[in-house]
Motif scaffolding. Sequence first.
Motif, mmCIF file in Angstrom:
data_model
loop_
_atom_site.group_PDB
_atom_site.id
_atom_site.type_symbol
_atom_site.label_atom_id
_atom_site.label_comp_id
_atom_site.label_asym_id
_atom_site.label_seq_id
_atom_site.Cartn_x
_atom_site.Cartn_y
_atom_site.Cartn_z
ATOM 1 N N THR A 140 0.532 -1.343 -0.286
ATOM 2 C CA THR A 140 -0.126 -0.087 0.017
ATOM 3 C C THR A 140 1.029 1.503 0.348
ATOM 4 O O THR A 140 1.076 2.505 -0.731
ATOM 5 N N ILE A 141 2.138 1.118 0.655
ATOM 6 C CA ILE A 141 3.048 2.986 0.667
ATOM 7 C C ILE A 141 3.238 2.199 -0.620
ATOM 8 O O ILE A 141 3.332 3.812 -0.543
ATOM 9 N N GLU A 145 2.733 1.874 -3.441
ATOM 10 C CA GLU A 145 1.059 2.211 -4.879
ATOM 11 C C GLU A 145 0.771 3.963 -4.151
ATOM 12 O O GLU A 145 0.864 4.852 -5.424
ATOM 13 N N ASN A 146 0.963 4.499 -3.078
ATOM 14 C CA ASN A 146 0.462 5.404 -2.681
ATOM 15 C C ASN A 146 1.838 6.491 -3.061
ATOM 16 O O ASN A 146 0.752 7.523 -4.046
ATOM 17 N N GLN A 168 2.156 6.834 -6.692
ATOM 18 C CA GLN A 168 0.540 8.097 -7.166
ATOM 19 C C GLN A 168 0.557 9.178 -6.983
ATOM 20 O O GLN A 168 0.460 10.453 -7.060
ATOM 21 N N SER A 170 1.020 10.166 -3.482
ATOM 22 C CA SER A 170 0.262 10.442 -2.089
ATOM 23 C C SER A 170 0.676 9.754 -0.974
ATOM 24 O O SER A 170 2.279 9.745 -0.854
ATOM 25 N N GLU A 203 -1.278 7.153 3.798
ATOM 26 C CA GLU A 203 -2.986 7.210 3.365
ATOM 27 C C GLU A 203 -3.139 6.300 3.455
ATOM 28 O O GLU A 203 -3.534 4.985 2.734
#
Length: 586
Positions: free
Chosen positions: A146-147, A149-150, A153, A155, A159
Amino acid sequence: MAVEMANDPKPNGKARSRPNTTSTSSSCVPSLIRCWCREWKSLIAMAVLLSVHLIFVILPSQLMYHTDFSLQLPVELQCLFGSCIYIERRPNPVVDLSEAVYPLLVMGMPKVGTTSIQKFFQCNGLTASHYNCNAPGKEKQVCGSTIRENVLQGSPPLEGLVDDFQVFAEMDHITRDDCYVPQIQALDEIHTHYPNATFILNTRNAKNWLKSIKHWNNMDKRLRWCNLPGFPSAVAVAGEESTDLPEGVGDSDADLLTFFKDHNNRIRKFVSTHPSHALIEIDVDAPEAGDVLSAAFGGKAHCWANANNKGKSPILVMGMPKSGTTSINDFFQCNGFRASHQYCGGVGFCGLAIRDNLQHQLPPLHGFDEQFDVFTQLDTNHPPSKCFYPQIQALEEIHQHYPNTTLILNTRNSTAWLRSVSTWSGMQERLTECDLPGFPQGVGKKDEEMLEFYENHLERIREFAKRYPSHRLIEVSVNDEKAGDILASAFHLNATCWGRSNKAGDSKTKMKARKTKNGQPPILAVGLPKPGMTSIHDFFECNGLRSSKYALSIRDNVQHQLPPLYGFDERFDVISKLATTLPPSN
C-alpha cells in the motif's frame, strides 16, 4: 542504554561521553601534547600510541562486533591532527505516549524484534500494525504494498493507513517477486509528509540477525533479489532470470552483514540531517530493552516481557489428542503466551494448514508461526480428507525448519487414554480411518491395537529427541498431581495456571450441554456480520471474558457430526461472530 546517534557508533553500540560543545584544535589539545609536538621524540611516541590503539582496541572490536572498519582516535589525538569537530551524541529523547507525534515508525530491518515492538505498544493501548495493515471493517492490505502504491501515485505514503494505526512495527514487504522496503526506498517521502514522525531504530547483533533471516522462510535469499539501493539483485546485474547470484553480488554473509550495518547508519544519518524527527534506538536483544522503550515513551515496561516471552523457536506439543492438550493450552495462555489449540487463527485447522505448507514446500508453520508461541494440538482428525498428524507425519520437516524448538511430550496412563478417545465424539473410529504411518486404515478397532499405537507414538517422540539433541524435550504426565509444577519449573512460569480443563471420559451425552470454563453456557452473537460485532467483542473482552472475534469452523464440525462449537467451546466465553461469508475452500 540505546542512544540516538547522529554519526557512526562505537563498535559496542554505546555512546561515548563527550562535551556538549564543538571544539577546535587550539582549544582541546592538552598542554602536555603540545609540548611533545615541539620535540622529534613525540613522533615516535605518537606512532607507538597509534599502534597500541590499533592492535588492542580497534581490531578486537571489529572482530567481536563486525562493525565497519574506521580508525577512531582518542579525542586528544584527533585534536592533534586537526579533527576535533564532531556531532554530539544525545540520549534517547522522552516521548510521552499521550503527547507523542504519530505515526511511530519502526525503521529497522525485519527479524529485529518487530513483533515484540508491536505487542509492546498494543499492550500500552496503542493501535499497532505489523506487516499487514488490516483495520477492522476494511479491506485487507499489506503495509509495504500500500505504501508503494501511494508513493507511485504521489500520495502520502501512509494514506489510508495512518487513521487506523498509530504505530507501524513492520512496513516492508519482501517476497521473491514483490519487494518494497519503505524505510530505505521512501525515506524522503516519509519526511515530506510526516516531518515530525517518531522513528524507532530497532537493532541487534548483526550475526544474530543474519542467523535469523537464514532460518526465516529464505529471507536472506529474498533480500538478495530485492534490488534495493546499495544492494542490487541478480536480475538487476545479470539482466535475466537466474537461480544463482552472480559472483560478488550479495552472495556472501559479509555482504548481508554490511547491508544490515549500512541500513542502521542510513537511519542515523537521515535523522541527523532531518532533526525534526525524534529517534529512539533500541537493542532488542538487550535485557533492558523494555526499560529503554518505557523510559522513552512512558509506557509499561512489563509489556515488553509479555510480547517477548517466547523463545527463538515455537513450543510444540507432540503427544496424542486427549492427553491434556487443552490444559496445556490454558496453562500457557494463563502465563501470557499466545497458544493455539487445534485451530491456528485465520488458516483454520493447524494440521491441514501444516499439510498444505508441506505440499507447497514451505516451512510447516509458515503463515502463522509469528501468531503463536505455543502449539498445543497440531493434529487434525476428520478423515478421510482432513486427517493429518504433524507429530507423526512431519517430524523431519519440523526438525529441518525449527531445529531448536522445544518439544512437550504429554503422556497419560494408556488405559485412561483409550477410555477417553473411545468416548470422545467417535475419535477411536476416526483414528482407525486416518491411514497413518505404521497405523494403516482399519487398524485400531481392537483395543490392544489402539494401545500399541499410543505406546509406539510416545517412543517415536523420545527416539526423535535422542536423534536430534538440539531439541529440548519436556515430558509431563498430565495425570500427575505435580504436572503444573513440572511445566512451571521447565519454563519458569506460574504453576497455579495448571488445572485440567477437560475431564477424562467425557461422554457424548455430556457434550450436548457443554459449558465454558467459567461454568456458564457460551454467549452467542447471532446477528448478521457487521452490526457492531467488533464492539460486542471489545465489550466482553474489556469485562474479562474470553471472546472470539472471528468466525470459527462450525460447518466442519457439523459435517463430521461433532457439536457445533467443538474444539473451541472451552476456550471462549463469548462467540461474537458465528457467520462466515468467505467462499468454501477446496
